[in-house]
Design a protein around this motif. Structure first.
Motif, PDB file in Angstrom:
ATOM      1  N   VAL A 103      93.286  -8.996 -48.068  1.00  0.00           N
ATOM      2  CA  VAL A 103      91.919  -8.819 -48.566  1.00  0.00           C
ATOM      3  C   VAL A 103      90.887  -9.268 -47.539  1.00  0.00           C
ATOM      4  CG1 VAL A 103      90.280  -9.417 -50.386  1.00  0.00           C
ATOM      5  CG2 VAL A 103      92.698  -9.079 -50.952  1.00  0.00           C
ATOM      6  N   LEU A 104      90.992 -10.522 -47.110  1.00  0.00           N
ATOM      7  CA  LEU A 104      89.972 -11.076 -46.216  1.00  0.00           C
ATOM      8  C   LEU A 104      90.050 -10.521 -44.802  1.00  0.00           C
ATOM      9  CD1 LEU A 104      90.018 -14.814 -47.344  1.00  0.00           C
ATOM     10  CD2 LEU A 104      88.505 -12.969 -48.097  1.00  0.00           C
ATOM     11  N   SER A 105      91.146  -9.864 -44.458  1.00  0.00           N
ATOM     12  CA  SER A 105      91.267  -9.285 -43.118  1.00  0.00           C
ATOM     13  C   SER A 105      90.460  -8.011 -42.962  1.00  0.00           C
ATOM     14  CB  SER A 105      92.742  -8.995 -42.808  1.00  0.00           C
ATOM     15  OG  SER A 105      93.269  -8.062 -43.730  1.00  0.00           O
ATOM     16  N   SER A 106      89.986  -7.443 -44.062  1.00  0.00           N
ATOM     17  CA  SER A 106      89.250  -6.178 -44.012  1.00  0.00           C
ATOM     18  C   SER A 106      87.755  -6.408 -43.834  1.00  0.00           C
ATOM     19  CB  SER A 106      89.483  -5.390 -45.297  1.00  0.00           C
ATOM     20  OG  SER A 106      88.609  -4.272 -45.361  1.00  0.00           O
ATOM     21  N   PRO A 107      87.111  -5.688 -42.894  1.00  0.00           N
ATOM     22  CA  PRO A 107      85.658  -5.802 -42.749  1.00  0.00           C
ATOM     23  C   PRO A 107      84.922  -5.441 -44.033  1.00  0.00           C
ATOM     24  CG  PRO A 107      86.611  -4.670 -40.851  1.00  0.00           C
ATOM     25  CD  PRO A 107      87.706  -4.817 -41.861  1.00  0.00           C
ATOM     26  N   ALA A 108      85.532  -4.589 -44.867  1.00  0.00           N
ATOM     27  CA  ALA A 108      84.895  -4.168 -46.114  1.00  0.00           C
ATOM     28  C   ALA A 108      84.751  -5.315 -47.109  1.00  0.00           C
ATOM     29  CB  ALA A 108      85.698  -3.037 -46.751  1.00  0.00           C
ATOM     30  N   ALA A 109      85.519  -6.379 -46.903  1.00  0.00           N
ATOM     31  CA  ALA A 109      85.445  -7.522 -47.824  1.00  0.00           C
ATOM     32  C   ALA A 109      84.175  -8.334 -47.621  1.00  0.00           C
ATOM     33  CB  ALA A 109      86.664  -8.421 -47.635  1.00  0.00           C
ATOM     34  N   THR A 110      83.582  -8.246 -46.442  1.00  0.00           N
ATOM     35  CA  THR A 110      82.402  -9.046 -46.109  1.00  0.00           C
ATOM     36  C   THR A 110      81.275  -8.785 -47.100  1.00  0.00           C
ATOM     37  OG1 THR A 110      82.977  -9.024 -43.765  1.00  0.00           O
ATOM     38  CG2 THR A 110      80.702  -9.570 -44.329  1.00  0.00           C
ATOM     39  N   GLY A 111      80.746  -9.867 -47.662  1.00  0.00           N
ATOM     40  CA  GLY A 111      79.620  -9.761 -48.582  1.00  0.00           C
ATOM     41  C   GLY A 111      80.000  -9.498 -50.026  1.00  0.00           C
ATOM     42  N   THR A 112      81.285  -9.336 -50.318  1.00  0.00           N
ATOM     43  CA  THR A 112      81.713  -9.026 -51.677  1.00  0.00           C
ATOM     44  C   THR A 112      82.101 -10.292 -52.431  1.00  0.00           C
ATOM     45  OG1 THR A 112      84.046  -8.708 -51.095  1.00  0.00           O
ATOM     46  CG2 THR A 112      82.591  -6.784 -50.913  1.00  0.00           C
ATOM     47  N   PHE A 113      82.205 -10.144 -53.762  1.00  0.00           N
ATOM     48  CA  PHE A 113      82.752 -11.191 -54.613  1.00  0.00           C
ATOM     49  C   PHE A 113      84.147 -10.755 -55.044  1.00  0.00           C
ATOM     50  CE2 PHE A 113      78.357 -12.409 -54.838  1.00  0.00           C
ATOM     51  CZ  PHE A 113      78.398 -13.796 -55.013  1.00  0.00           C
ATOM     52  N   LEU A 114      85.100 -11.666 -55.014  1.00  0.00           N
ATOM     53  CA  LEU A 114      86.475 -11.357 -55.380  1.00  0.00           C
ATOM     54  C   LEU A 114      86.686 -11.618 -56.865  1.00  0.00           C
ATOM     55  CD1 LEU A 114      88.337 -12.981 -52.340  1.00  0.00           C
ATOM     56  CD2 LEU A 114      87.428 -10.664 -52.566  1.00  0.00           C
ATOM     57  N   ASN A 115      87.308 -10.680 -57.542  1.00  0.00           N
ATOM     58  CA  ASN A 115      87.578 -10.788 -58.970  1.00  0.00           C
ATOM     59  C   ASN A 115      88.953 -11.428 -59.182  1.00  0.00           C
ATOM     60  OD1 ASN A 115      88.755  -9.789 -61.601  1.00  0.00           O
ATOM     61  ND2 ASN A 115      86.667  -9.035 -61.814  1.00  0.00           N
ATOM     62  N   GLU A 116      88.971 -12.609 -59.780  1.00  0.00           N
ATOM     63  CA  GLU A 116      90.222 -13.350 -59.939  1.00  0.00           C
ATOM     64  C   GLU A 116      91.243 -12.566 -60.764  1.00  0.00           C
ATOM     65  OE1 GLU A 116      89.769 -17.309 -61.392  1.00  0.00           O
ATOM     66  OE2 GLU A 116      88.292 -17.861 -59.863  1.00  0.00           O
ATOM     67  N   GLN A 117      90.806 -11.963 -61.881  1.00  0.00           N
ATOM     68  CA  GLN A 117      91.747 -11.250 -62.736  1.00  0.00           C
ATOM     69  C   GLN A 117      92.314 -10.022 -62.028  1.00  0.00           C
ATOM     70  OE1 GLN A 117      93.059 -12.195 -65.828  1.00  0.00           O
ATOM     71  NE2 GLN A 117      94.431 -10.584 -65.099  1.00  0.00           N
ATOM     72  N   ARG A 168      94.334 -15.881 -38.211  1.00  0.00           N
ATOM     73  CA  ARG A 168      94.707 -14.485 -38.418  1.00  0.00           C
ATOM     74  C   ARG A 168      93.683 -13.663 -39.215  1.00  0.00           C
ATOM     75  NH1 ARG A 168      98.771 -10.767 -38.767  1.00  0.00           N
ATOM     76  NH2 ARG A 168      98.891  -9.543 -40.673  1.00  0.00           N
ATOM     77  N   ALA A 169      93.256 -14.183 -40.362  1.00  0.00           N
ATOM     78  CA  ALA A 169      92.342 -13.403 -41.199  1.00  0.00           C
ATOM     79  C   ALA A 169      91.048 -13.095 -40.468  1.00  0.00           C
ATOM     80  CB  ALA A 169      92.050 -14.142 -42.501  1.00  0.00           C
ATOM     81  N   ARG A 170      90.504 -14.100 -39.781  1.00  0.00           N
ATOM     82  CA  ARG A 170      89.266 -13.882 -39.033  1.00  0.00           C
ATOM     83  C   ARG A 170      89.482 -12.887 -37.890  1.00  0.00           C
ATOM     84  NH1 ARG A 170      89.192 -19.331 -40.416  1.00  0.00           N
ATOM     85  NH2 ARG A 170      87.274 -20.119 -41.355  1.00  0.00           N
ATOM     86  N   GLN A 171      90.625 -13.032 -37.197  1.00  0.00           N
ATOM     87  CA  GLN A 171      90.892 -12.150 -36.066  1.00  0.00           C
ATOM     88  C   GLN A 171      91.075 -10.697 -36.496  1.00  0.00           C
ATOM     89  OE1 GLN A 171      93.040 -13.742 -32.530  1.00  0.00           O
ATOM     90  NE2 GLN A 171      93.958 -15.120 -33.996  1.00  0.00           N
ATOM     91  N   LEU A 172      91.767 -10.495 -37.613  1.00  0.00           N
ATOM     92  CA  LEU A 172      91.951  -9.130 -38.096  1.00  0.00           C
ATOM     93  C   LEU A 172      90.613  -8.500 -38.446  1.00  0.00           C
ATOM     94  CD1 LEU A 172      95.113  -9.478 -40.371  1.00  0.00           C
ATOM     95  CD2 LEU A 172      94.942  -8.148 -38.272  1.00  0.00           C
ATOM     96  N   ARG A 173      89.762  -9.283 -39.116  1.00  0.00           N
ATOM     97  CA  ARG A 173      88.477  -8.730 -39.541  1.00  0.00           C
ATOM     98  C   ARG A 173      87.596  -8.370 -38.350  1.00  0.00           C
ATOM     99  NH1 ARG A 173      84.499 -12.159 -43.229  1.00  0.00           N
ATOM    100  NH2 ARG A 173      86.485 -12.976 -43.954  1.00  0.00           N
ATOM    101  N   VAL A 174      87.487  -9.283 -37.388  1.00  0.00           N
ATOM    102  CA  VAL A 174      86.634  -8.982 -36.231  1.00  0.00           C
ATOM    103  C   VAL A 174      87.276  -7.923 -35.352  1.00  0.00           C
ATOM    104  CG1 VAL A 174      85.559 -11.266 -36.264  1.00  0.00           C
ATOM    105  CG2 VAL A 174      87.535 -10.866 -34.773  1.00  0.00           C
ATOM    106  N   GLY A 175      88.617  -7.906 -35.312  1.00  0.00           N
ATOM    107  CA  GLY A 175      89.301  -6.896 -34.506  1.00  0.00           C
ATOM    108  C   GLY A 175      89.043  -5.493 -35.017  1.00  0.00           C
ATOM    109  N   LEU A 176      89.125  -5.316 -36.327  1.00  0.00           N
ATOM    110  CA  LEU A 176      88.849  -4.005 -36.913  1.00  0.00           C
ATOM    111  C   LEU A 176      87.389  -3.624 -36.716  1.00  0.00           C
ATOM    112  CD1 LEU A 176      90.952  -4.247 -40.187  1.00  0.00           C
ATOM    113  CD2 LEU A 176      91.234  -2.546 -38.382  1.00  0.00           C
ATOM    114  N   THR A 177      86.503  -4.601 -36.857  1.00  0.00           N
ATOM    115  CA  THR A 177      85.085  -4.332 -36.631  1.00  0.00           C
ATOM    116  C   THR A 177      84.843  -3.848 -35.209  1.00  0.00           C
ATOM    117  OG1 THR A 177      84.426  -5.999 -38.264  1.00  0.00           O
ATOM    118  CG2 THR A 177      82.762  -5.327 -36.651  1.00  0.00           C
ATOM    119  N   ALA A 178      85.483  -4.506 -34.244  1.00  0.00           N
ATOM    120  CA  ALA A 178      85.319  -4.124 -32.837  1.00  0.00           C
ATOM    121  C   ALA A 178      85.854  -2.716 -32.580  1.00  0.00           C
ATOM    122  CB  ALA A 178      86.015  -5.132 -31.932  1.00  0.00           C
TER     123      ALA A 178
END
Length: 213
Positions: A18-32, A155-165
Motif C-alpha cells: 500500500v505505502l509503496s505506491s505513489p497513489a497512496a500519498t495524501g489518502t486515508f487508509l480504511n482499517e476495515q 523499502r516503502a519510501r524507496q519504492l514510492r519515490v522510485g516509482l515517482t521518479a
C-alpha cells in the motif's frame, strides 16, 4: 517456518503493497477495507498502523484514521543521503574483504534491462522491486545484519519515490540501467573512488528528478 502474526502480516502488507505506491500519498487508509484484503480482524491492522506511525510512514488523525503524508523535499534529500552513506560503506567493505557482489548485482540488472522497454504499471513496479533488490544486494555484501535491516526498513519510501521518479523523467528506466551498470563495472574493477562516485551520481540524478516532480 513460524507463520506471521496477524499484526506482522498486516504491517508487511500495508508497508510493501500500500505505502509503496505513489497513489497512496495524501489518502486515508480504511482499517476495515485493509482487514478484509489481508484476511485479518481490524485489531492487528490498527496495531500495524501504529507501528507504521512510529516509523513516520502514516499519521493517525482523530476520527479520520491513518493518513499517508507526502514526502517533503527535505525528507527525500535525507533519504538519498542515508542511502548514500549505507551504500558507500557497503561497497567499501565488500571491496576490502574481496567479495563485491558483482554477479548477483549484474543478474538483477539484467532482469531490469529486460523490463526497460515495457511501459505498464505492472512492469514499473517490477522494475522498482528489482531496483531495491540491486541495492539491497550491495548493502547485504557488507555482512552486517543491522546495516541490512536498516536499509531494508527504507523499502516503502524507496519504492514510492522510485516509482515517482520513473514516471517523472523520460526514458528513466534505461538511464537507471546505465547508472547501475556503472556501479557494477566500478565494483568489478575494484576502484573504491569510482564506485563511490557512481553511487553518488545515481542518487543525485534520482534526487533532482524527484525535486522537480
Amino acid at each position: 517456518m513460524q507463520s506471521l502474526s496477524g499484526r506482522d502480516k498486516a504491517y508487511a502488507f500495508v508497508r510493501d503493497q500500500v505505502l509503496s505506491s505513489p497513489a497512496a500519498t495524501g489518502t486515508f487508509l480504511n482499517e476495515q477495507e485493509l482487514a478484509t484484503r489481508i484476511g485479518v480482524s481490524r485489531t492487528p491492522v490498527r496495531e500495524a498502523l501504529l507501528m507504521l506511525q512510529a516509523e513516520g510512514l502514516v499519521e493517525m488523525v482523530p476520527k479520520r484514521g491513518a493518513h499517508v503524508p507526502a514526502m517533503s523535499g527535505r525528507q527525500i534529500g535525507e533519504l538519498m543521503d542515508l542511502r548514500g552513506v549505507l551504500e558507500r560503506h557497503a561497497a567499501s567493505t565488500s571491496l576490502r574483504t574481496g567479495v563485491p557482489p558483482v554477479s548477483a548485482m549484474r543478474d538483477a540488472l539484467d532482469r531490469q534491462e529486460k523490463l526497460a522497454d515495457t511501459r505498464t504499471a505492472e512492469a514499473a513496479k517490477e522494475f522498482i522491486d528489482l531496483d531495491g533488490e540491486f541495492h539491497q544486494i550491495l548493502v547485504d555484501a557488507a555482512g552486517s545484519e543491522l546495516l541490512s535491516r536498516t536499509y531494508a526498513g527504507l523499502r516503502a519510501r524507496q519504492l514510492r519515490v522510485g516509482l515517482t521518479a520513473l514516471f517523472s523523467a523520460a526514458d528513466r528506466q534505461h538511464n537507471v540501467c546505465t547508472e547501475h551498470a556503472a556501479i557494477v563495472y566500478a565494483l568489478e574493477a575494484g576502484d573504491e573512488t569510482v564506485v563511490h562516485g557512481a553511487i553518488d551520481d545515481h542518487l543525485e540524478v534520482t534526487l533532482q528528478i524527484l525535486l522537480r516532480a
